[in-house]
Motif scaffolding. Structure first.
Motif, mmCIF file in Angstrom:
data_model
loop_
_atom_site.group_PDB
_atom_site.id
_atom_site.type_symbol
_atom_site.label_atom_id
_atom_site.label_comp_id
_atom_site.label_asym_id
_atom_site.label_seq_id
_atom_site.Cartn_x
_atom_site.Cartn_y
_atom_site.Cartn_z
ATOM 1 N N CYS A 38 2.646 -9.982 -2.165
ATOM 2 C CA CYS A 38 2.962 -8.549 -2.117
ATOM 3 C C CYS A 38 4.422 -8.374 -1.718
ATOM 4 O O CYS A 38 4.976 -9.191 -0.984
ATOM 5 C CB CYS A 38 2.063 -7.873 -1.092
ATOM 6 N N SER A 40 5.451 -6.458 0.422
ATOM 7 C CA SER A 40 5.525 -6.371 1.887
ATOM 8 C C SER A 40 5.464 -7.760 2.532
ATOM 9 O O SER A 40 5.869 -7.925 3.676
ATOM 10 C CB SER A 40 4.435 -5.453 2.439
ATOM 11 N N HIS A 60 -2.455 -10.836 1.956
ATOM 12 C CA HIS A 60 -3.413 -9.762 2.230
ATOM 13 C C HIS A 60 -3.957 -9.156 0.935
ATOM 14 O O HIS A 60 -4.523 -8.081 0.947
ATOM 15 C CB HIS A 60 -2.777 -8.702 3.117
ATOM 16 N N GLU A 61 -3.725 -9.825 -0.196
ATOM 17 C CA GLU A 61 -4.284 -9.337 -1.459
ATOM 18 C C GLU A 61 -5.115 -10.475 -2.026
ATOM 19 O O GLU A 61 -4.563 -11.445 -2.522
ATOM 20 C CB GLU A 61 -3.156 -8.954 -2.415
ATOM 21 N N ASP A 170 -5.181 -3.754 -2.516
ATOM 22 C CA ASP A 170 -3.957 -3.206 -1.929
ATOM 23 C C ASP A 170 -3.174 -2.315 -2.897
ATOM 24 O O ASP A 170 -3.276 -1.083 -2.825
ATOM 25 C CB ASP A 170 -3.054 -4.326 -1.390
HETATM 26 ZN ZN LIG Z 1 0.396 -5.641 -0.059
#
Ligand SMILES: [Zn+2]
Ligand SMILES: [Zn+2]
Lengths: 391, 199
Positions: A38, A40, A60-61, A170
């Motif tokens: 991501c 981020s 986190h994905e 996400d």
């Molecule tokens: Zn993300």
């Protein structure tokens, strides 16, 4: 198992680590079939949110197959279920979860005392996103422990490829929420800064929600290309003045709705002197974030308009024109995404063929190639927009 | 803050690294890091030992200049250690030029420390070479290659095309907590009580 592990600034490695195990009765273990890098994640890559520890697993994905279920999650999940894991860990029971404010769940941040100190009040636990949000190991790995798994999952049917549903965890709901909180009217112009993955999803969401015109701002030709393909009018800020062009496209009134899909690391260019100033302050540790986009949005937004901020900010920003913001009566809406609030509806829209989020994937590689892809993605080499990793 | 730092610890059950694999840091990045720390070290030395440096080079009276160069070195170091490392390394190359020019002024025949200056010059020339190699390496590793980017013109994301997609999700009801203040709602949408406000 193998996992992408943070070792320090710009140092992410594909390491062999111990396998996760069930720790709590509400946990589940997911065998990751697809995960993604991501935008981020790059803030952590650059160590701009200094709350990572060497040895933390990134990501986190992710999505995959449930391979173990704790005793108190069994009523919702069973071995073999196919799930997308939302990046926000939710209990489903606290006041905030009941309101649908999942990203500020009051239960799931296991570093609550630290987060209370830094943020005033803790927000939800997130996967692979610093110890401020729980320090939970992320999903750029072969296996993932999902805490509060009875609530923290999105079930997806078999027979639909990973690529179409992976982003339910996400970027698709993030772009969607960014557009939803603009409360788009058929007369609205929505301007979107940043044509990275979240910007692309925000463009599609604003189009689906019926904006009169959607304007996308970036400077990378391949990203502007993709934005245009999705129905946006594009502005290349290397070639023209964003403010002048936006005013031109809105009869001099400015866009009613502005979306910041950039966040804390705005592009730095001598043609935008404030970005050079921010970068210098950032290097000296006198400012954590580069808020060029915020400044520009506040300036160009139509009075009484809405500014929606899905882009991630980490700490302190400088020279934000509060006077313009206040006098123009702008509404700012922001927050991490309340993923599960939107995903039933969005899964339905994918199944119906309204949208296919896989359009954004430009690179698919194995987990071993992950560290190098962090660099390729960060440096925007090889026309990279979205990297999917196959553990 | 002590509390915060001591509280950051990995939780017991979390996976632990058994052995490390390939890193996102390339050779050019590691070289940039080494040169960045070298800059910081040199900068600090120039700041705190300016007098000893000028004496060794027969440049007494130039302490302020050495300290200014020390601050400059710290700047090179900070940028070289940042993610804009190529800028930091090229700034080091420029700084090397300045250092060489300054040392050349001390290569006078009447300077009793001329030999020391010669050694310093040789050292700076060596470092300059490393800086050029490092700067070129970092630039090559992190720049976007010239040439045509891929075309993504076909990637609409809308299986039924853009035109069909416009407003296709109008059935979606924005939840009340996400409604914008009706400030910019269509004019005819104003609430009746607002329209009929008596004067
Ligand atoms: Zn993300
Ligand atoms: Zn909750």
């Amino acid at each position: 198992m193998r996992a992408l592990v943070w070792h320090g600034k710009e140092d992410i490695r594909c390491d062999t680590v111990t396998d996760p195990e069930l720790e709590q009765p509400r946990d589940a273990i997911v065998k990751v079939t697809s995960c993604a890098i991501c935008g981020s994640d790059l803030h952590l890559f650059h160590n701009f949110i200094p709350a990572m520890l060497p040895g933390d697993i990134m990501g986190h994905e992710m999505m995959g197959e449930v391979v173990e279920v704790g005793s108190e999650a069994k009523h919702k999940l069973k071995v073999g279920d196919r799930v997308v894991v939302p990046f926000t860990i939710i209990c489903g029971e606290c006041d905030q979860c009941k309101r649908g404010n999942f990203s500020v769940c009051q239960t799931t941040n296991r570093k609550k005392q630290l987060a209370d100190k830094v943020f005033g009040h803790a927000t939800a636990g997130l996967f692979g996103y610093t110890h401020l949000t729980g320090g939970y190991p992320g999903g750029q790995a072969e296996y993932l422990r999902v805490p509060f798994a009875d609530a923290t999952h999105i079930k997806v049917p078999d027979g639909i490829p990973d690529e179409k549903v992976l982003f339910l965890g996400d970027i698709f709901p993030t772009g969607w929420q960014a557009a939803v909180q603009c409360d788009i009217q058929p007369t609205d112009t929505v301007a979107i800064w940043g044509c990275g993955p979240v910007g692309q999803m925000a463009i599609r969401s604003a189009v689906l929600l019926g904006a009169k015109q959607v304007i996308a701002i970036d400077h990378l030709p391949e990203r502007l290309d993709m934005a245009e393909a999705g129905g946006a009018i594009t502005i290349n800020f290397d070639e023209e003045s964003v403010v002048e062009r936006l005013n031109e496209l809105t009869g001099g009134l400015g866009p009613e709705k502005c979306i910041d899909a950039i966040g804390m690391e705005a592009h730095v260019s001598p043609s935008m002197p404030d970005t050079v100033y921010d970068r210098a302050k950032q290097m000296l540790g006198a400012e954590s974030d580069r808020p060029h986009v915020l400044r520009e949005m506040i300036y160009v937004c139509r009075p009484a308009g809405v500014i929606s901020i899905p882009g991630v900010y980490g700490g302190l920003v400088d020279k934000v024109p509060m006077g313009q913001l206040m006098n123009k009566g702008l509404t700012i809406r922001t927050g991490q995404t309340h993923v599960n609030r939107w995903t039933d509806d969005l899964l339905h829209r994918i199944e119906e063929g309204q949208i296919d989020p896989s359009f954004v994937i430009t690179h698919t590689v194995s987990l071993d190639e992950g560290p190098e892809m962090y660099k390729v993605f960060r440096d925007k080499q090889d026309s990279c927009i979205k990297v999917v990793l196959k553990p | 803050m002590t509390y915060s730092i001591s509280n950051i610890a990995r939780s017991k059950g979390d996976p632990k690294v058994l052995h490390s694999g390939p890193s996102s840091l390339g050779a050019a990045d590691r070289m940039a890091r080494a040169l960045g720390w070298f800059s910081i070290g040199l900068g600090v030395t120039e700041l705190i030992a300016a007098r000893r440096i000028t004496r060794a080079l027969g440049m007494e009276g130039k302490e302020a200049l050495v300290r200014a160069y020390g601050i400059r070195e710290l700047g090179h170091g900070i940028v070289s250690l940042s993610s804009d490392k190529h800028l930091g390394l090229w700034s080091r190359v420029a700084g090397d030029g300045l250092d060489i020019a300054t040392l050349m002024t001390a290569m006078r025949h009447d300077n009793p420390k001329r030999d020391n200056v010669g050694i310093a010059l040789a050292a700076v020339l060596g470092v300059t070479l490393l800086d050029i190699i490092g700067a070129q390496g970092a630039t090559a590793r992190h720049s976007r290659p010239r040439g045509r980017p891929s075309s993504y013109r076909g990637r609409t994301g809308f299986p039924q095309g853009v035109q069909a997609a416009r407003g296709a999700a109008k059935d979606f009801k924005v939840p009340p907590d996400m409604r914008a203040a009706p400030a910019l709602a269509a004019v005819s949408d104003r609430a009746p009580q607002e329209r009929a406000r008596p004067h």
